[in-house]
Design a protein around this motif. Structure first.
Motif, PDB file in Angstrom:
ATOM      1  N   ILE A  26      48.764  63.797  40.342  1.00 49.57           N
ATOM      2  CA  ILE A  26      48.050  64.327  39.183  1.00 49.57           C
ATOM      3  C   ILE A  26      47.555  63.213  38.263  1.00 49.57           C
ATOM      4  N   ASN A  27      48.382  62.189  38.069  1.00 55.30           N
ATOM      5  CA  ASN A  27      48.081  61.123  37.103  1.00 55.30           C
ATOM      6  C   ASN A  27      47.632  59.825  37.770  1.00 55.30           C
ATOM      7  N   ASN A  28      47.119  59.916  38.999  1.00 56.83           N
ATOM      8  CA  ASN A  28      46.791  58.700  39.748  1.00 56.83           C
ATOM      9  C   ASN A  28      45.881  57.741  38.981  1.00 56.83           C
ATOM     10  N   ASP A  29      44.796  58.239  38.429  1.00 55.25           N
ATOM     11  CA  ASP A  29      43.826  57.361  37.759  1.00 55.25           C
ATOM     12  C   ASP A  29      44.456  56.627  36.578  1.00 55.25           C
ATOM     13  N   ARG A  30      45.262  57.332  35.793  1.00 49.10           N
ATOM     14  CA  ARG A  30      45.910  56.711  34.642  1.00 49.10           C
ATOM     15  C   ARG A  30      46.936  55.671  35.094  1.00 49.10           C
ATOM     16  N   LEU A  31      47.676  55.995  36.153  1.00 49.74           N
ATOM     17  CA  LEU A  31      48.684  55.071  36.665  1.00 49.74           C
ATOM     18  C   LEU A  31      48.047  53.801  37.227  1.00 49.74           C
ATOM     19  N   VAL A  32      46.911  53.957  37.911  1.00 50.32           N
ATOM     20  CA  VAL A  32      46.200  52.798  38.449  1.00 50.32           C
ATOM     21  C   VAL A  32      45.744  51.887  37.310  1.00 50.32           C
ATOM     22  N   LYS A  33      45.218  52.499  36.267  1.00 48.97           N
ATOM     23  CA  LYS A  33      44.743  51.730  35.111  1.00 48.97           C
ATOM     24  C   LYS A  33      45.893  50.981  34.433  1.00 48.97           C
ATOM     25  N   ASN A  34      47.017  51.650  34.219  1.00 46.95           N
ATOM     26  CA  ASN A  34      48.174  51.001  33.585  1.00 46.95           C
ATOM     27  C   ASN A  34      48.742  49.882  34.451  1.00 46.95           C
ATOM     28  N   ASN A  35      48.761  50.127  35.773  1.00 50.59           N
ATOM     29  CA  ASN A  35      49.274  49.112  36.691  1.00 50.59           C
ATOM     30  C   ASN A  35      48.396  47.865  36.656  1.00 50.59           C
ATOM     31  N   LEU A  36      47.084  48.049  36.604  1.00 47.62           N
ATOM     32  CA  LEU A  36      46.160  46.920  36.551  1.00 47.62           C
ATOM     33  C   LEU A  36      46.352  46.126  35.262  1.00 47.62           C
ATOM     34  N   ARG A  37      46.629  46.814  34.181  1.00 46.88           N
ATOM     35  CA  ARG A  37      46.871  46.135  32.914  1.00 46.88           C
ATOM     36  C   ARG A  37      48.094  45.212  33.018  1.00 46.88           C
ATOM     37  N   ILE A  38      49.151  45.696  33.650  1.00 51.91           N
ATOM     38  CA  ILE A  38      50.354  44.877  33.801  1.00 51.91           C
ATOM     39  C   ILE A  38      50.107  43.723  34.771  1.00 51.91           C
ATOM     40  N   ILE A  39      49.368  43.993  35.851  1.00 53.52           N
ATOM     41  CA  ILE A  39      49.042  42.936  36.808  1.00 53.52           C
ATOM     42  C   ILE A  39      48.220  41.838  36.135  1.00 53.52           C
ATOM     43  N   ASN A  40      47.272  42.237  35.313  1.00 48.76           N
ATOM     44  CA  ASN A  40      46.465  41.238  34.599  1.00 48.76           C
ATOM     45  C   ASN A  40      47.334  40.348  33.720  1.00 48.76           C
ATOM     46  N   PHE A  41      48.361  40.944  33.137  1.00 47.80           N
ATOM     47  CA  PHE A  41      49.291  40.156  32.318  1.00 47.80           C
ATOM     48  C   PHE A  41      50.141  39.249  33.205  1.00 47.80           C
ATOM     49  N   LEU A  42      50.602  39.762  34.330  1.00 46.24           N
ATOM     50  CA  LEU A  42      51.412  38.972  35.259  1.00 46.24           C
ATOM     51  C   LEU A  42      50.617  37.789  35.806  1.00 46.24           C
ATOM     52  N   ARG A  43      49.334  37.988  36.060  1.00 47.46           N
ATOM     53  CA  ARG A  43      48.493  36.914  36.608  1.00 47.46           C
ATOM     54  C   ARG A  43      48.281  35.774  35.612  1.00 47.46           C
ATOM     55  N   LYS A  44      48.575  36.009  34.359  1.00 44.20           N
ATOM     56  CA  LYS A  44      48.457  34.961  33.345  1.00 44.20           C
ATOM     57  C   LYS A  44      49.714  34.096  33.274  1.00 44.20           C
ATOM     58  N   GLN A  45      50.758  34.512  33.994  1.00 46.71           N
ATOM     59  CA  GLN A  45      52.018  33.773  33.987  1.00 46.71           C
ATOM     60  C   GLN A  45      51.949  32.602  34.977  1.00 46.71           C
ATOM     61  N   PRO A  46      52.834  31.621  34.836  1.00 46.61           N
ATOM     62  CA  PRO A  46      52.833  30.461  35.750  1.00 46.61           C
ATOM     63  C   PRO A  46      52.998  30.874  37.208  1.00 46.61           C
ATOM     64  N   LEU A  47      52.471  30.059  38.107  1.00 46.01           N
ATOM     65  CA  LEU A  47      52.608  30.343  39.531  1.00 46.01           C
ATOM     66  C   LEU A  47      54.067  30.227  39.951  1.00 46.01           C
ATOM     67  N   ARG A  48      54.438  31.042  40.906  1.00 47.73           N
ATOM     68  CA  ARG A  48      55.805  30.991  41.429  1.00 47.73           C
ATOM     69  C   ARG A  48      55.879  29.928  42.518  1.00 47.73           C
ATOM     70  N   ASN A  49      56.741  28.965  42.346  1.00 45.37           N
ATOM     71  CA  ASN A  49      56.868  27.873  43.316  1.00 45.37           C
ATOM     72  C   ASN A  49      58.007  28.075  44.306  1.00 45.37           C
ATOM     73  N   LYS A  50      59.039  28.812  43.868  1.00 47.93           N
ATOM     74  CA  LYS A  50      60.205  29.022  44.720  1.00 47.93           C
ATOM     75  C   LYS A  50      60.484  30.503  44.904  1.00 47.93           C
ATOM     76  N   CYS A  51      61.057  30.841  46.046  1.00 48.80           N
ATOM     77  CA  CYS A  51      61.413  32.228  46.338  1.00 48.80           C
ATOM     78  C   CYS A  51      62.411  32.736  45.304  1.00 48.80           C
ATOM     79  N   LYS A  52      62.164  33.913  44.797  1.00 48.77           N
ATOM     80  CA  LYS A  52      63.036  34.489  43.779  1.00 48.77           C
ATOM     81  C   LYS A  52      64.434  34.764  44.335  1.00 48.77           C
ATOM     82  N   ASN A  53      64.519  34.996  45.622  1.00 48.37           N
ATOM     83  CA  ASN A  53      65.792  35.358  46.236  1.00 48.37           C
ATOM     84  C   ASN A  53      66.619  34.134  46.637  1.00 48.37           C
ATOM     85  N   CYS A  54      66.011  33.201  47.380  1.00 48.31           N
ATOM     86  CA  CYS A  54      66.791  32.089  47.940  1.00 48.31           C
ATOM     87  C   CYS A  54      66.411  30.729  47.378  1.00 48.31           C
ATOM     88  N   CYS A  55      65.375  30.684  46.513  1.00 50.17           N
ATOM     89  CA  CYS A  55      64.932  29.442  45.855  1.00 50.17           C
ATOM     90  C   CYS A  55      64.282  28.445  46.817  1.00 50.17           C
TER      91      CYS A  55
END
Length: 343
Positions: A26-55
């Motif tokens: 029912i809310n697909n369009d709104r959820l897609v829009k909100n998800n893109l907003r968060i992704i855009n914020f995440l893409r502004k963060q530093p690049l990940r150099n090491k695996c989050k799990n095992c480093c």
């Protein structure tokens, strides 16, 4: 000497999940829009150099893109990592800022969620403990949200308490559960301190660990505590991730922006081995084919006649349980529930 067999369970009726997840359609369009907003914020963060799990150092090349985010697969432990690092700034913004609050996803169907999603999880734990001949049970739930799992514990007469950082979620939950069973914690360190000092039968993290900035601290703290078992419900790098990638106009429930890293069965076992922990119980059931069905429904034009959707139901939707059971039994599903203990 024989290795003690892991307590295993496979699959559950897809209808239990579908009834609660209708809002994703029912809310697909709104959820897609909100998800893109968060992704855009995440893409502004530093690049990940090491695996989050095992480093382990990640290669520079991105393995695949989905919904604007690049992902890298760790060559050492196979963990799935977002290209950008989900550090302190990201977590503070996403989980403490009202602009990114997610309590609206839980406004409806509280009791239905408890019945269809959380009671089965609790019953799985209780069935395991019964086989271990453990009768006296107390439980600590980390990242309780609005307290659905605590409500399930109340219904089964299990002594439990939950910890949650989002005050809005707590206030919502207090409409349905006792006020003295869900507590606010201002930061992750306070939850870790509660685990460290605890002496619980089970510490549970349901759909939580994939959201954490420092998930390995959970294993480290559990290892040195007096708590007996750790229960995790986690999404896995699975068919659902490829479905998310294939349908770019559909909300990627599995690889959503709030899941900047996803485990594989190999990567979760890798980190458990590091902390001298082991799996003693598994419940494999996924929503891969529910996700595919949702994507097909949302991708079809709303102008199509009802006959089109009835045809989809006849040739695919009605077979979701049978199709999903194939992945579940092969331990390839989108989700796994794990009961973990110390070696």
């Amino acid at each position: 000497m024989k290795t003690k067999k892991i307590y295993e369970k496979f699959s559950k009726p897809s209808q239990d999940i579908s009834k609660v997840k209708e809002s994703f359609i029912i809310n697909n369009d709104r959820l897609v829009k909100n998800n893109l907003r968060i992704i855009n914020f995440l893409r502004k963060q530093p690049l990940r150099n090491k695996c989050k799990n095992c480093c382990y150092k990640l290669k520079k090349k991105i393995d695949f893109f989905s919904h604007g985010m690049g992902y890298k697969i760790c060559p050492k432990c196979s963990h799935l990592n977002s290209n950008n690092n989900d550090g302190e700034k990201f977590h503070k913004k996403i989980y403490n800022d009202n602009n990114f609050s997610y309590e609206q996803n839980y406004l409806k169907n509280f009791n239905l969620r408890v019945k269809n999603i959380y009671l089965p999880k609790l019953d799985f734990i209780l069935d395991f403990l019964k086989k271990q001949k453990i009768k006296k049970i107390n439980l600590l739930d980390i990242g309780s949200g609005s307290g659905h799992f605590i409500k399930a514990c109340n219904l089964r007469g299990i002594n439990s308490e939950g910890l949650e950082s989002n005050i809005k979620m707590i206030k919502l939950g207090e409409k349905f559960i006792n006020k003295d069973s869900l507590f606010h914690v201002s930061n992750f360190e306070k939850s870790l301190e509660k685990i460290k000092k605890g002496n619980y039968t089970v510490v549970t993290l349901i759909a939580v660990i994939e959201h954490l900035k420092d998930p390995n601290k959970i294993f480290e703290t559990f290892k040195i505590s007096k708590n007996k078992y750790l229960f995790l419900s986690i999404p896995l790098f699975s068919l659902s991730a490829f479905i998310d990638k294939a349908f770019q106009n559909i909300y990627p429930r599995h690889t959503a922006a709030t899941h900047p890293h996803i485990y594989t069965y190999k990567s979760i076992n890798f980190i458990l081995k590091k902390y001298k922990l082991k799996i003693c119980g598994e419940w494999w059931f996924g929503s891969d084919f529910i996700d595919l069905n949702r994507s097909l429904i949302c991708s079809n034009s709303k102008k199509n006649s009802n006959i089109v959707f009835r045809k989809l139901k006849d040739i695919f939707s009605n077979e979701i349980n049978n199709l999903q059971s194939v992945l579940d039994k092969k331990k390839l599903s989108s989700e796994v529930h794990l009961i973990i203990k110390k070696n």
